[in-house]
Design a protein around this motif. Sequence first.
Motif, PDB file in Angstrom:
ATOM      1  N   LEU A 157       0.619  -1.030  -0.156  1.00 24.81           N
ATOM      2  CA  LEU A 157      -0.114  -0.115   0.073  1.00 24.81           C
ATOM      3  C   LEU A 157       1.010   1.283  -0.012  1.00 24.81           C
ATOM      4  N   SER A 158       2.153   1.176   0.155  1.00 25.40           N
ATOM      5  CA  SER A 158       2.990   2.236   0.143  1.00 25.40           C
ATOM      6  C   SER A 158       2.715   3.139  -1.075  1.00 25.40           C
ATOM      7  N   GLY A 159       2.470   4.397  -0.922  1.00 29.55           N
ATOM      8  CA  GLY A 159       2.035   5.480  -1.991  1.00 29.55           C
ATOM      9  C   GLY A 159       3.384   6.293  -2.285  1.00 29.55           C
ATOM     10  N   MET A 160       4.562   6.160  -1.303  1.00 24.05           N
ATOM     11  CA  MET A 160       5.464   6.981  -1.782  1.00 24.05           C
ATOM     12  C   MET A 160       6.341   6.187  -2.988  1.00 24.05           C
ATOM     13  N   ARG A 161       6.215   6.643  -4.257  1.00 19.28           N
ATOM     14  CA  ARG A 161       6.697   5.847  -5.243  1.00 19.28           C
ATOM     15  C   ARG A 161       7.112   6.821  -6.387  1.00 19.28           C
ATOM     16  N   CYS A 162       8.370   6.475  -7.016  1.00 16.85           N
ATOM     17  CA  CYS A 162       8.837   7.192  -7.938  1.00 16.85           C
ATOM     18  C   CYS A 162       8.777   6.422  -9.223  1.00 16.85           C
ATOM     19  N   LEU A 163       8.572   7.021 -10.482  1.00 22.36           N
ATOM     20  CA  LEU A 163       8.146   6.472 -11.672  1.00 22.36           C
ATOM     21  C   LEU A 163       8.372   7.231 -12.852  1.00 22.36           C
ATOM     22  N   THR A 164       8.690   6.473 -13.925  1.00 22.77           N
ATOM     23  CA  THR A 164       8.939   7.524 -15.203  1.00 22.77           C
ATOM     24  C   THR A 164       7.578   7.366 -15.743  1.00 22.77           C
ATOM     25  N   ARG A 165       7.635   8.711 -16.654  1.00 21.95           N
ATOM     26  CA  ARG A 165       6.319   9.038 -17.379  1.00 21.95           C
ATOM     27  C   ARG A 165       5.775   8.063 -18.197  1.00 21.95           C
ATOM     28  N   GLU A 166       6.685   7.207 -18.664  1.00 20.20           N
ATOM     29  CA  GLU A 166       6.124   6.231 -19.752  1.00 20.20           C
ATOM     30  C   GLU A 166       5.454   5.013 -18.770  1.00 20.20           C
ATOM     31  N   ALA A 167       6.028   4.830 -17.403  1.00 21.70           N
ATOM     32  CA  ALA A 167       5.461   3.783 -16.677  1.00 21.70           C
ATOM     33  C   ALA A 167       4.293   4.183 -16.124  1.00 21.70           C
ATOM     34  N   PHE A 168       4.112   5.700 -15.688  1.00 22.79           N
ATOM     35  CA  PHE A 168       2.843   6.227 -15.328  1.00 22.79           C
ATOM     36  C   PHE A 168       2.034   6.139 -16.422  1.00 22.79           C
ATOM     37  N   GLU A 169       2.108   6.204 -17.744  1.00 21.45           N
ATOM     38  CA  GLU A 169       1.153   6.195 -18.634  1.00 21.45           C
ATOM     39  C   GLU A 169       0.618   4.829 -18.714  1.00 21.45           C
TER      40      GLU A 169
END
Length: 252
Positions: A157-169
Amino acid sequence: MGKNAQRVAVIIPAKDEAERIAATVRSARAIPHVDLVLVVDDGSEDKTQHVARDAGAVVVRHSHNRGKAAAMETGAAVVAMRDADGRPPRLLLFIDGDLGDTAVNTAPLVRPVREGVADVAIALLPKQAGAGGRGIVVGAARRAIESMTGWSPTQPLSGMRCLTREAFEAATPLARGWGVETGMTIDLLRRGYVAVEVPCDLKHRASANDLKGQMHRAAQYRDVMLAVGARRARAAVDGVRSAGTGTQPVRS
Ligand SMILES: O=c1ccn([C@@H]2O[C@H](COP(=O)(O)OP(=O)(O)O[C@H]3O[C@H](CO)[C@@H](O)[C@H](O)[C@H]3O)[C@@H](O)[C@H]2O)c(=O)[nH]1
Ligand SMILES: O=C(O)[C@H](O)COP(=O)(O)O
């Protein structure tokens, strides 16, 4: 920082966080490579938006409460509008509004993504004082992620997360409300993206074992189950479709 160096936008979904948002924003501004701290005020009834702006954040606001996942989507859309032509899109670092001075300790999430080791880096938090959870929602989310992807996250459930724009999309549309993290992890892993968990020394306002805490957990459980159910149904449909065309379904 070179002209093409990859920058980072911190996105903070915030509902009624006036007490902690100033410290969170100031602390987030000190994370290396961060050039934008964006607070998405999700229909707060307190002064969250004003306090956040005074602390140096860019603030956008939902006129009514739409839930954390909607605030994350709004945040990512606003960052995309601010990404400069000719530069790589910013990495997206989602953090909660209640981290206060410890927000800067999400910095270790940036490196594995910036260096291409992972597509999403998720914070592992130390044990929180006063936390009243019994592991029911966490366990359900973990088992669902494991059964659909083979990966067993420590803190699903951890909401602190860093991701690439590509992964987010690739993870949009996001699962609603509190199902967002579970849905995102399942979607990313099933599409071949790589996730890592990174210990971060964070303190947040953990839910206690009182009525409010239990109501919150009930809402979390509902949203996690909805997110998982939708993904199981989609996997089943994909399986039937690919059987019809003779291609192999993704295993779950
Ligand atoms: O309608 C809402 C409710 C909350 N928030 C914000 O979302 C963040 C997380 O909410 P919080 O009340 O701190 O929830 P927790 O139960 O402590 O959250 C844990 O579990 C959630 C999943 O259920 C994750 O989203 C969180 O990152 C994780 O810290 C905070 O910044 C809130 O202000 C919104 O933007 N909209
Ligand atoms: O307090 C928590 O850790 C979350 O609200 C989840 O609750 P749980 O520990 O009962 O899964």
